[in-house]
Motif scaffolding. Structure first.
Motif, PDB file in Angstrom:
ATOM      1  N   ARG A   1      -8.863   6.941  -4.769  1.00  0.00           N
ATOM      2  CA  ARG A   1      -9.326   7.491  -3.489  1.00  0.00           C
ATOM      3  C   ARG A   1      -9.915   8.896  -3.658  1.00  0.00           C
ATOM      4  O   ARG A   1     -10.907   9.262  -3.027  1.00  0.00           O
ATOM      5  CB  ARG A   1      -8.179   7.525  -2.481  1.00  0.00           C
ATOM      6  N   VAL A   2      -9.271   9.669  -4.516  1.00  0.00           N
ATOM      7  CA  VAL A   2      -9.739  11.035  -4.730  1.00  0.00           C
ATOM      8  C   VAL A   2     -11.044  11.055  -5.539  1.00  0.00           C
ATOM      9  O   VAL A   2     -12.019  11.703  -5.160  1.00  0.00           O
ATOM     10  CB  VAL A   2      -8.656  11.872  -5.440  1.00  0.00           C
ATOM     11  N   LEU A   3     -11.067  10.321  -6.647  1.00  0.00           N
ATOM     12  CA  LEU A   3     -12.241  10.352  -7.519  1.00  0.00           C
ATOM     13  C   LEU A   3     -13.486   9.822  -6.817  1.00  0.00           C
ATOM     14  O   LEU A   3     -14.598  10.273  -7.094  1.00  0.00           O
ATOM     15  CB  LEU A   3     -11.969   9.542  -8.795  1.00  0.00           C
ATOM     16  N   SER A   4     -13.292   8.885  -5.892  1.00  0.00           N
ATOM     17  CA  SER A   4     -14.450   8.320  -5.201  1.00  0.00           C
ATOM     18  C   SER A   4     -15.147   9.353  -4.321  1.00  0.00           C
ATOM     19  O   SER A   4     -16.302   9.157  -3.928  1.00  0.00           O
ATOM     20  CB  SER A   4     -14.031   7.110  -4.364  1.00  0.00           C
ATOM     21  N   GLN A   5     -14.476  10.462  -4.008  1.00  0.00           N
ATOM     22  CA  GLN A   5     -15.095  11.519  -3.218  1.00  0.00           C
ATOM     23  C   GLN A   5     -15.950  12.470  -4.069  1.00  0.00           C
ATOM     24  O   GLN A   5     -16.740  13.247  -3.527  1.00  0.00           O
ATOM     25  CB  GLN A   5     -14.015  12.327  -2.490  1.00  0.00           C
ATOM     26  N   TYR A   6     -15.745  12.385  -5.401  1.00  0.00           N
ATOM     27  CA  TYR A   6     -16.459  13.279  -6.301  1.00  0.00           C
ATOM     28  C   TYR A   6     -17.529  12.578  -7.131  1.00  0.00           C
ATOM     29  O   TYR A   6     -18.522  13.206  -7.527  1.00  0.00           O
ATOM     30  CB  TYR A   6     -15.489  13.930  -7.292  1.00  0.00           C
ATOM     31  N   LEU A   7     -17.288  11.323  -7.457  1.00  0.00           N
ATOM     32  CA  LEU A   7     -18.092  10.624  -8.458  1.00  0.00           C
ATOM     33  C   LEU A   7     -18.950   9.536  -7.837  1.00  0.00           C
ATOM     34  O   LEU A   7     -18.637   9.003  -6.776  1.00  0.00           O
ATOM     35  CB  LEU A   7     -17.181   9.990  -9.516  1.00  0.00           C
ATOM     36  N   ASP A   8     -20.013   9.179  -8.568  1.00  0.00           N
ATOM     37  CA  ASP A   8     -20.866   8.049  -8.173  1.00  0.00           C
ATOM     38  C   ASP A   8     -20.524   6.785  -8.953  1.00  0.00           C
ATOM     39  O   ASP A   8     -20.964   5.697  -8.579  1.00  0.00           O
ATOM     40  CB  ASP A   8     -22.333   8.406  -8.398  1.00  0.00           C
ATOM     41  N   ALA A   9     -19.749   6.906 -10.021  1.00  0.00           N
ATOM     42  CA  ALA A   9     -19.282   5.751 -10.790  1.00  0.00           C
ATOM     43  C   ALA A   9     -18.158   6.212 -11.703  1.00  0.00           C
ATOM     44  O   ALA A   9     -18.098   7.391 -12.098  1.00  0.00           O
ATOM     45  CB  ALA A   9     -20.406   5.117 -11.605  1.00  0.00           C
ATOM     46  N   LEU A  10     -17.284   5.281 -12.047  1.00  0.00           N
ATOM     47  CA  LEU A  10     -16.191   5.573 -12.972  1.00  0.00           C
ATOM     48  C   LEU A  10     -16.168   4.497 -14.047  1.00  0.00           C
ATOM     49  O   LEU A  10     -16.063   3.299 -13.761  1.00  0.00           O
ATOM     50  CB  LEU A  10     -14.847   5.594 -12.241  1.00  0.00           C
ATOM     51  N   VAL A  11     -16.281   4.937 -15.301  1.00  0.00           N
ATOM     52  CA  VAL A  11     -16.220   4.053 -16.460  1.00  0.00           C
ATOM     53  C   VAL A  11     -14.798   4.113 -17.007  1.00  0.00           C
ATOM     54  O   VAL A  11     -14.264   5.202 -17.225  1.00  0.00           O
ATOM     55  CB  VAL A  11     -17.228   4.496 -17.540  1.00  0.00           C
ATOM     56  N   VAL A  12     -14.178   2.950 -17.227  1.00  0.00           N
ATOM     57  CA  VAL A  12     -12.754   2.913 -17.563  1.00  0.00           C
ATOM     58  C   VAL A  12     -12.495   2.074 -18.808  1.00  0.00           C
ATOM     59  O   VAL A  12     -12.983   0.940 -18.919  1.00  0.00           O
ATOM     60  CB  VAL A  12     -11.927   2.330 -16.394  1.00  0.00           C
ATOM     61  N   ARG A  13     -11.720   2.616 -19.732  1.00  0.00           N
ATOM     62  CA  ARG A  13     -11.167   1.837 -20.846  1.00  0.00           C
ATOM     63  C   ARG A  13      -9.651   2.035 -20.838  1.00  0.00           C
ATOM     64  O   ARG A  13      -9.161   3.156 -20.910  1.00  0.00           O
ATOM     65  CB  ARG A  13     -11.712   2.295 -22.203  1.00  0.00           C
ATOM     66  N   THR A  14      -8.927   0.917 -20.748  1.00  0.00           N
ATOM     67  CA  THR A  14      -7.472   1.018 -20.740  1.00  0.00           C
ATOM     68  C   THR A  14      -6.806   0.139 -21.790  1.00  0.00           C
ATOM     69  O   THR A  14      -5.671   0.380 -22.178  1.00  0.00           O
ATOM     70  CB  THR A  14      -6.901   0.595 -19.375  1.00  0.00           C
ATOM     71  N   ASN A  15      -7.507  -0.927 -22.260  1.00  0.00           N
ATOM     72  CA  ASN A  15      -6.897  -1.937 -23.120  1.00  0.00           C
ATOM     73  C   ASN A  15      -5.701  -2.590 -22.415  1.00  0.00           C
ATOM     74  O   ASN A  15      -4.814  -3.148 -23.045  1.00  0.00           O
ATOM     75  CB  ASN A  15      -6.454  -1.355 -24.465  1.00  0.00           C
ATOM     76  N   GLY A  16      -5.675  -2.486 -21.072  1.00  0.00           N
ATOM     77  CA  GLY A  16      -4.628  -3.101 -20.263  1.00  0.00           C
ATOM     78  C   GLY A  16      -5.193  -4.260 -19.466  1.00  0.00           C
ATOM     79  O   GLY A  16      -6.341  -4.677 -19.661  1.00  0.00           O
ATOM     80  N   PRO A  17      -4.416  -4.803 -18.537  1.00  0.00           N
ATOM     81  CA  PRO A  17      -4.860  -5.954 -17.747  1.00  0.00           C
ATOM     82  C   PRO A  17      -6.092  -5.634 -16.910  1.00  0.00           C
ATOM     83  O   PRO A  17      -6.216  -4.540 -16.345  1.00  0.00           O
ATOM     84  CB  PRO A  17      -3.655  -6.256 -16.847  1.00  0.00           C
ATOM     85  N   ILE A  18      -6.993  -6.602 -16.823  1.00  0.00           N
ATOM     86  CA  ILE A  18      -8.212  -6.410 -16.052  1.00  0.00           C
ATOM     87  C   ILE A  18      -7.885  -6.251 -14.573  1.00  0.00           C
ATOM     88  O   ILE A  18      -8.651  -5.651 -13.813  1.00  0.00           O
ATOM     89  CB  ILE A  18      -9.189  -7.586 -16.295  1.00  0.00           C
ATOM     90  N   GLY A  19      -6.721  -6.749 -14.158  1.00  0.00           N
ATOM     91  CA  GLY A  19      -6.289  -6.603 -12.773  1.00  0.00           C
ATOM     92  C   GLY A  19      -6.154  -5.157 -12.351  1.00  0.00           C
ATOM     93  O   GLY A  19      -6.349  -4.825 -11.176  1.00  0.00           O
ATOM     94  N   ASP A  20      -5.808  -4.268 -13.309  1.00  0.00           N
ATOM     95  CA  ASP A  20      -5.718  -2.840 -12.982  1.00  0.00           C
ATOM     96  C   ASP A  20      -7.073  -2.296 -12.547  1.00  0.00           C
ATOM     97  O   ASP A  20      -7.165  -1.487 -11.612  1.00  0.00           O
ATOM     98  CB  ASP A  20      -5.210  -2.048 -14.189  1.00  0.00           C
ATOM     99  N   MET A  21      -8.126  -2.741 -13.217  1.00  0.00           N
ATOM    100  CA  MET A  21      -9.465  -2.279 -12.857  1.00  0.00           C
ATOM    101  C   MET A  21      -9.894  -2.867 -11.518  1.00  0.00           C
ATOM    102  O   MET A  21     -10.582  -2.208 -10.736  1.00  0.00           O
ATOM    103  CB  MET A  21     -10.456  -2.640 -13.955  1.00  0.00           C
ATOM    104  N   ARG A  22      -9.503  -4.092 -11.259  1.00  0.00           N
ATOM    105  CA  ARG A  22      -9.843  -4.695  -9.965  1.00  0.00           C
ATOM    106  C   ARG A  22      -9.130  -3.938  -8.842  1.00  0.00           C
ATOM    107  O   ARG A  22      -9.706  -3.729  -7.766  1.00  0.00           O
ATOM    108  CB  ARG A  22      -9.466  -6.172  -9.956  1.00  0.00           C
ATOM    109  N   SER A  23      -7.890  -3.541  -9.086  1.00  0.00           N
ATOM    110  CA  SER A  23      -7.159  -2.762  -8.096  1.00  0.00           C
ATOM    111  C   SER A  23      -7.828  -1.417  -7.865  1.00  0.00           C
ATOM    112  O   SER A  23      -7.956  -0.954  -6.725  1.00  0.00           O
ATOM    113  CB  SER A  23      -5.714  -2.567  -8.554  1.00  0.00           C
ATOM    114  N   LEU A  24      -8.258  -0.801  -8.942  1.00  0.00           N
ATOM    115  CA  LEU A  24      -8.957   0.481  -8.855  1.00  0.00           C
ATOM    116  C   LEU A  24     -10.254   0.329  -8.060  1.00  0.00           C
ATOM    117  O   LEU A  24     -10.556   1.120  -7.165  1.00  0.00           O
ATOM    118  CB  LEU A  24      -9.266   0.989 -10.265  1.00  0.00           C
TER     119      LEU A  24
END
Length: 310
Positions: free
Chosen positions: A87-110
């Motif tokens: 919620r916070v980052l969406s007020q500052y950024l136009d896109a967020l690139v993410v690498r976690t090596n974790g479940p893809i569900g985390d990115m869907r939640s994000l």
């Protein structure tokens, strides 16, 4: 606004566009400032050389400003939820690139929480932008993807999964996954491939090189220990005997025009020999370059929503 979390979220036309745009952006002198004054965040909780740098370089070349976060830079480490962070980052950024090596569900939640595009730069089971770079390299090499045959050798890891999805979405492109017994892509991935290809996907998996048929245009391999994560079986290397790409292997399946691909980093002498990785067939270094053009294509598509190949 649109995200790229999995290739399964795309249709064939969208993937075709992203590859064609990456090919165009890779040409000498092909520059665009389509992301001028945009802000791109790059959050990598795991190590990266090519993917992190390629997204930074690609965003910068398109005119964007970037900020990179390492594993200890965000308040996630102190207990803030992923949703609150989004919620916070969406007020500052136009896109967020993410690498976690974790479940893809985390990115869907994000992505569901944040009102900004989220790009998957590697999750536990899929590496979508890598597959776009792979197809870009092949398209540049041969002029088109239709009628080509890729042989992917080694573990059925996140790169192999993404490549299988990409091939399923690309009419006329064929993929053979040659994996040691017990180390192939999961059955649910092959089921998804069939769904994506509407029953026409040319993707097969086998454990024996003698089952590989037809002309092979590209031989592709990856590091056998993805992200350096140890395998459960202490004797796992024995299962991979005969899967190293060397001149002896090439003699069994390669034709004069066959090229070699590797998503890097390579463990030289393990999954590939030096003479192949550094040889005339190798396009691994151009493939690494196209990680940047693929990043540019994806960021531009996600942030601006425009499509113009040229």
């Amino acid at each position: 606004m649109r995200s790229l979390i999995s290739l399964t979220d795309l249709n064939s036309a969208e993937l075709e566009y992203l590859v064609a745009r990456a090919v165009y952006l890779g040409r000498d002198g092909a520059q665009a400032k389509s992301l001028a004054d945009r802000a791109v965040g790059i959050y990598f909780s795991k190590s990266s050389t090519r993917t992190r740098t390629s997204f930074w370089a690609g965003a910068t070349r398109l005119g964007a400003h970037t900020i990179a976060y390492g594993p200890d830079d965000l308040q996630l480490v102190t207990g803030e939820t992923l949703q609150d962070t989004a919620r916070v980052l969406s007020q500052y950024l136009d896109a967020l690139v993410v690498r976690t090596n974790g479940p893809i569900g985390d990115m869907r939640s994000l992505s569901a929480t944040a009102s900004l595009p989220v790009v998957n730069a590697l999750s536990e089971c899929e590496h979508p932008t890598q597959a776009i770079a792979d197809l870009t390299t092949i398209a540049e090499e041969f002029g088109s993807l239709a009628g080509r045959h890729v042989l992917c050798v080694g573990e059925g890891n996140s790169s192999a999964t993404a490549l299988a999805y990409a091939v399923a979405l690309t009419p006329g492109l064929r993929l053979t996954l040659l994996c040691p017994a017990g180390y192939g892509v999961p059955d649910h991935v092959l089921e998804t491939v069939e769904r994506l290809g509407a029953g026409h996907a040319q993707v097969t998996q086998c454990t024996d090189i003698d089952r590989v048929t037809g002309t092979v245009d590209a031989i592709y391999t990856s590091r056998w220990q993805t992200m350096g994560v140890p395998k459960e079986d202490a004797d796992w290397l024995t299962a991979f005997e005969g899967f190293r790409i060397d001149e002896e292997f090439l003699a069994k399946v390669a034709s004069p025009h066959t090229v070699f691909l590797h998503d890097l980093p390579a463990v030289r002498g393990q999954e590939v020999s030096d003479d192949v990785l550094d040889g005339a067939r190798s396009r691994a270094w151009r493939q690494a370059y196209h990680k940047m053009t693929a990043a540019m294509s994806v960021l531009e598509w996600c942030i601006t929503g425009t499509e113009h190949v040229h």
